[in-house]
Design a protein around this motif. Structure first.
Motif, PDB file in Angstrom:
ATOM      1  N   ILE A   3       0.865  -1.180   0.000  1.00  0.00           N
ATOM      2  CA  ILE A   3       0.000   0.000   0.000  1.00  0.00           C
ATOM      3  C   ILE A   3       0.902   1.230   0.000  1.00  0.00           C
ATOM      4  O   ILE A   3       1.735   1.405   0.894  1.00  0.00           O
ATOM      5  CB  ILE A   3      -0.929   0.050   1.225  1.00  0.00           C
ATOM      6  CG1 ILE A   3      -1.862  -1.162   1.259  1.00  0.00           C
ATOM      7  CG2 ILE A   3      -1.735   1.354   1.213  1.00  0.00           C
ATOM      8  CD1 ILE A   3      -2.927  -1.166   0.196  1.00  0.00           C
ATOM      9  N   ALA A   4       0.739   2.071  -1.004  1.00  0.00           N
ATOM     10  CA  ALA A   4       1.506   3.311  -1.083  1.00  0.00           C
ATOM     11  C   ALA A   4       0.633   4.456  -0.574  1.00  0.00           C
ATOM     12  O   ALA A   4      -0.482   4.647  -1.055  1.00  0.00           O
ATOM     13  CB  ALA A   4       1.945   3.581  -2.513  1.00  0.00           C
ATOM     14  N   ALA A  13      -3.055   0.436  -3.685  1.00  0.00           N
ATOM     15  CA  ALA A  13      -2.593  -0.944  -3.526  1.00  0.00           C
ATOM     16  C   ALA A  13      -1.862  -1.362  -4.788  1.00  0.00           C
ATOM     17  O   ALA A  13      -2.238  -0.968  -5.903  1.00  0.00           O
ATOM     18  CB  ALA A  13      -3.779  -1.863  -3.259  1.00  0.00           C
ATOM     19  N   TYR A  14      -0.831  -2.178  -4.632  1.00  0.00           N
ATOM     20  CA  TYR A  14      -0.033  -2.543  -5.804  1.00  0.00           C
ATOM     21  C   TYR A  14       0.714  -3.850  -5.552  1.00  0.00           C
ATOM     22  O   TYR A  14       0.904  -4.276  -4.413  1.00  0.00           O
ATOM     23  CB  TYR A  14       0.980  -1.446  -6.132  1.00  0.00           C
ATOM     24  CG  TYR A  14       2.043  -1.270  -5.061  1.00  0.00           C
ATOM     25  CD1 TYR A  14       3.249  -1.973  -5.115  1.00  0.00           C
ATOM     26  CD2 TYR A  14       1.827  -0.431  -3.966  1.00  0.00           C
ATOM     27  CE1 TYR A  14       4.206  -1.831  -4.115  1.00  0.00           C
ATOM     28  CE2 TYR A  14       2.775  -0.286  -2.965  1.00  0.00           C
ATOM     29  CZ  TYR A  14       3.962  -0.996  -3.054  1.00  0.00           C
ATOM     30  OH  TYR A  14       4.910  -0.871  -2.068  1.00  0.00           O
ATOM     31  N   GLU A  15       1.151  -4.464  -6.642  1.00  0.00           N
ATOM     32  CA  GLU A  15       2.135  -5.534  -6.619  1.00  0.00           C
ATOM     33  C   GLU A  15       3.404  -5.016  -7.265  1.00  0.00           C
ATOM     34  O   GLU A  15       3.348  -4.278  -8.262  1.00  0.00           O
ATOM     35  CB  GLU A  15       1.646  -6.764  -7.389  1.00  0.00           C
ATOM     36  CG  GLU A  15       0.616  -7.596  -6.682  1.00  0.00           C
ATOM     37  CD  GLU A  15       0.297  -8.859  -7.467  1.00  0.00           C
ATOM     38  OE1 GLU A  15       1.176  -9.747  -7.543  1.00  0.00           O
ATOM     39  OE2 GLU A  15      -0.813  -8.937  -8.013  1.00  0.00           O
ATOM     40  N   ASP A  16       4.538  -5.424  -6.745  1.00  0.00           N
ATOM     41  CA  ASP A  16       5.852  -5.050  -7.278  1.00  0.00           C
ATOM     42  C   ASP A  16       6.688  -6.314  -7.268  1.00  0.00           C
ATOM     43  O   ASP A  16       7.165  -6.737  -6.211  1.00  0.00           O
ATOM     44  CB  ASP A  16       6.463  -3.948  -6.415  1.00  0.00           C
ATOM     45  CG  ASP A  16       7.835  -3.495  -6.895  1.00  0.00           C
ATOM     46  OD1 ASP A  16       8.269  -3.935  -7.984  1.00  0.00           O
ATOM     47  OD2 ASP A  16       8.485  -2.708  -6.175  1.00  0.00           O
ATOM     48  N   ARG A  17       6.839  -6.942  -8.434  1.00  0.00           N
ATOM     49  CA  ARG A  17       7.472  -8.258  -8.501  1.00  0.00           C
ATOM     50  C   ARG A  17       8.608  -8.270  -9.504  1.00  0.00           C
ATOM     51  O   ARG A  17       8.573  -7.573 -10.520  1.00  0.00           O
ATOM     52  CB  ARG A  17       6.444  -9.322  -8.900  1.00  0.00           C
ATOM     53  CG  ARG A  17       5.376  -9.572  -7.854  1.00  0.00           C
ATOM     54  CD  ARG A  17       4.357 -10.596  -8.318  1.00  0.00           C
ATOM     55  NE  ARG A  17       4.980 -11.847  -8.757  1.00  0.00           N
ATOM     56  CZ  ARG A  17       4.322 -12.837  -9.345  1.00  0.00           C
ATOM     57  NH1 ARG A  17       3.014 -12.715  -9.575  1.00  0.00           N
ATOM     58  NH2 ARG A  17       4.944 -13.936  -9.702  1.00  0.00           N
ATOM     59  N   SER A  74      -3.162   9.339 -13.823  1.00  0.00           N
ATOM     60  CA  SER A  74      -1.802   9.472 -14.332  1.00  0.00           C
ATOM     61  C   SER A  74      -0.855   9.972 -13.248  1.00  0.00           C
ATOM     62  O   SER A  74       0.262   9.457 -13.090  1.00  0.00           O
ATOM     63  CB  SER A  74      -1.772  10.439 -15.525  1.00  0.00           C
ATOM     64  OG  SER A  74      -2.593   9.984 -16.569  1.00  0.00           O
ATOM     65  N   ARG A  75      -1.296  10.962 -12.504  1.00  0.00           N
ATOM     66  CA  ARG A  75      -0.450  11.507 -11.441  1.00  0.00           C
ATOM     67  C   ARG A  75      -0.238  10.479 -10.329  1.00  0.00           C
ATOM     68  O   ARG A  75       0.849  10.410  -9.743  1.00  0.00           O
ATOM     69  CB  ARG A  75      -1.076  12.785 -10.889  1.00  0.00           C
ATOM     70  CG  ARG A  75      -1.165  13.905 -11.921  1.00  0.00           C
ATOM     71  CD  ARG A  75      -1.701  15.194 -11.309  1.00  0.00           C
ATOM     72  NE  ARG A  75      -1.943  16.198 -12.330  1.00  0.00           N
ATOM     73  CZ  ARG A  75      -3.144  16.566 -12.769  1.00  0.00           C
ATOM     74  NH1 ARG A  75      -4.237  16.035 -12.230  1.00  0.00           N
ATOM     75  NH2 ARG A  75      -3.271  17.478 -13.713  1.00  0.00           N
ATOM     76  N   LEU A  80       3.350   6.810  -7.594  1.00  0.00           N
ATOM     77  CA  LEU A  80       3.658   5.443  -7.173  1.00  0.00           C
ATOM     78  C   LEU A  80       5.058   5.051  -7.620  1.00  0.00           C
ATOM     79  O   LEU A  80       5.819   4.444  -6.841  1.00  0.00           O
ATOM     80  CB  LEU A  80       2.628   4.472  -7.749  1.00  0.00           C
ATOM     81  CG  LEU A  80       2.878   2.986  -7.472  1.00  0.00           C
ATOM     82  CD1 LEU A  80       2.852   2.696  -5.967  1.00  0.00           C
ATOM     83  CD2 LEU A  80       1.858   2.120  -8.205  1.00  0.00           C
ATOM     84  N   LEU A  81       5.425   5.374  -8.851  1.00  0.00           N
ATOM     85  CA  LEU A  81       6.786   5.081  -9.317  1.00  0.00           C
ATOM     86  C   LEU A  81       7.814   5.793  -8.441  1.00  0.00           C
ATOM     87  O   LEU A  81       8.851   5.204  -8.086  1.00  0.00           O
ATOM     88  CB  LEU A  81       6.948   5.493 -10.784  1.00  0.00           C
ATOM     89  CG  LEU A  81       6.138   4.688 -11.801  1.00  0.00           C
ATOM     90  CD1 LEU A  81       6.326   5.280 -13.202  1.00  0.00           C
ATOM     91  CD2 LEU A  81       6.541   3.210 -11.795  1.00  0.00           C
TER      92      LEU A  81
END
Length: 268
Positions: A3-4, A13-17, A74-75, A80-81
């Motif tokens: 969670i960012a 919420a995200y996945e980073d794999r 987009s923002r 998130l990045l």
């Protein structure tokens, strides 16, 4: 799942794999990040870092009220990045609404994109009839929830043959749609109704691009994909036979092979 916590109280919420060159995939409406499960596994297992978020109001990301067209999405992606420390350009992909968000991201953050995947999407602004339809649908979803709508459109999201032959895919798509927040879906529909026309942007997107469309897609048919392909300077068009609006889930082998070629062209 992570969670960012972003500015303005936005929680994503995200996945980073995986490890390697970054790929960012943006889901469509009314889905969540799990629609990219076949691509997430493929990319993470083949030397790429794949970031797959739930847009605000979808999946594990809470809704936040009215949206500034698609620009808020987009923002959020750019923030998130930054949150994840991804400071090199990404290969960016999106399906349907996610493809329009990807175009908006290219408009706002062109230097952050090194390759572009546009699946089952379109570039022009909404028509007047389309705007009215999206606002009417937003009202309906707030009143009824997502279940009636999900049952109504399932055989347009995926091919009837897929529903019969791959009930697991049908169950997944139905589950995503039914689980979407009505408030989030309605806000996105209203934002999408007011999106800008991205047609003039297309010739300025000079990174390698892949345009994908299901041969049976009635929401964004081949003509829409051809429109994108004709205007993107360095694009490849892939038509996925026997698929409707979600070829990445219906024919993941074909979709992933086309994606792999885009990655080769974008990254080497």
């Amino acid at each position: 799942m992570g969670i960012a916590e972003l500015d303005g109280g936005v929680r994503i919420a995200y996945e980073d794999r995986g490890e390697g060159p970054p790929v960012l995939l943006v889901h469509g409406h009314p889905f969540d990040r799990t629609m990219w499960a076949p691509q997430t596994a493929f990319l993470a297992g083949n030397g790429f870092r794949v970031v797959v978020p739930d847009l605000r109001g979808y999946g594990g990301s809470p809704a936040t009220g009215p949206l500034d067209g698609l620009a808020d999405f987009s923002r959020d992606l750019a923030a998130l990045l930054d949150h994840l420390g991804v400071d090199e350009p990404v290969v960016l992909g999106g399906l349907s609404m996610g493809g329009q968000i990807a175009l908006d991201f290219c408009r706002l953050f062109p230097a952050r994109v090194r390759g572009l995947l546009l699946a089952d999407t379109s570039a022009p602004a909404e028509t007047e009839d389309g705007r009215k339809w999206r606002h009417t649908l937003a009202d309906r979803l707030l009143h009824e929830g997502l279940t009636p709508y999900a049952d109504e459109v399932l055989d347009k999201m995926i091919e009837p043959r897929t529903i019969a032959d791959r009930p697991d895919v049908a169950a997944h798509v139905r589950h995503m749609m039914r689980g979407t927040s009505p408030e989030g879906a309605a806000a996105a529909l209203r934002g999408r109704a007011e999106r800008p026309d991205y047609t003039a942007l297309l010739p300025r997107i000079t990174v390698p691009a892949l345009v994908v469309v299901g041969s049976e897609d009635t929401y964004t048919p081949l003509a829409d994909a051809q429109y994108l392909h004709d205007r993107l300077p360095d694009s490849v068009l892939t038509v996925v036979e026997g698929a409707a609006h979600m070829p990445n889930l219906e024919r993941p082998g074909v979709f992933n092979a086309a994606l792999a070629e885009l990655l080769r062209r974008s990254i080497g």
